[in-house]
Motif scaffolding. Sequence first.
Motif, PDB file in Angstrom:
ATOM      1  N   TYR A   1      -4.316  11.587   3.818  1.00  0.00           N
ATOM      2  CA  TYR A   1      -5.321  10.773   3.721  1.00  0.00           C
ATOM      3  C   TYR A   1      -6.401  11.340   4.925  1.00  0.00           C
TER       4      TYR A   1
ATOM      5  N   HIS B   1       0.425   5.005   1.312  1.00  0.00           N
ATOM      6  CA  HIS B   1      -0.541   5.600   2.076  1.00  0.00           C
ATOM      7  C   HIS B   1      -0.218   6.980   1.876  1.00  0.00           C
TER       8      HIS B   1
ATOM      9  N   VAL C   1       0.886  -1.365   0.059  1.00  0.00           N
ATOM     10  CA  VAL C   1      -0.088   0.049   0.070  1.00  0.00           C
ATOM     11  C   VAL C   1       0.824   1.353   0.018  1.00  0.00           C
TER      12      VAL C   1
ATOM     13  N   ASP D   1      -5.862   5.472  -0.221  1.00  0.00           N
ATOM     14  CA  ASP D   1      -4.595   4.324  -0.304  1.00  0.00           C
ATOM     15  C   ASP D   1      -4.657   3.874  -1.726  1.00  0.00           C
TER      16      ASP D   1
END
Length: 76
Positions: free
Chosen positions: A46, A42, A40, A51
Amino acid sequence: DIVIVDPDVGWNNGDYVVARLNHDDEATFKQLKIYKNRVVLHPLNYPVFEDLKYSKKDFDKKVTIIGKVVEKKKRY
């Protein structure tokens, strides 16, 4: 923000990296998270951006890690 990237330093789970998405040659600054069957990318902002999730077997085909972020500076 200014990020200092070292392409010669190895990267590991949890590191911040600059990665190129091979399908559109776009570069992005993300935290790398490696799980049993997936990888992932990220985003630091966020949940504004989601993601980016890849299977482990497809990750190297779809993403190129340009380098590990070794320093980040913020200007105000």
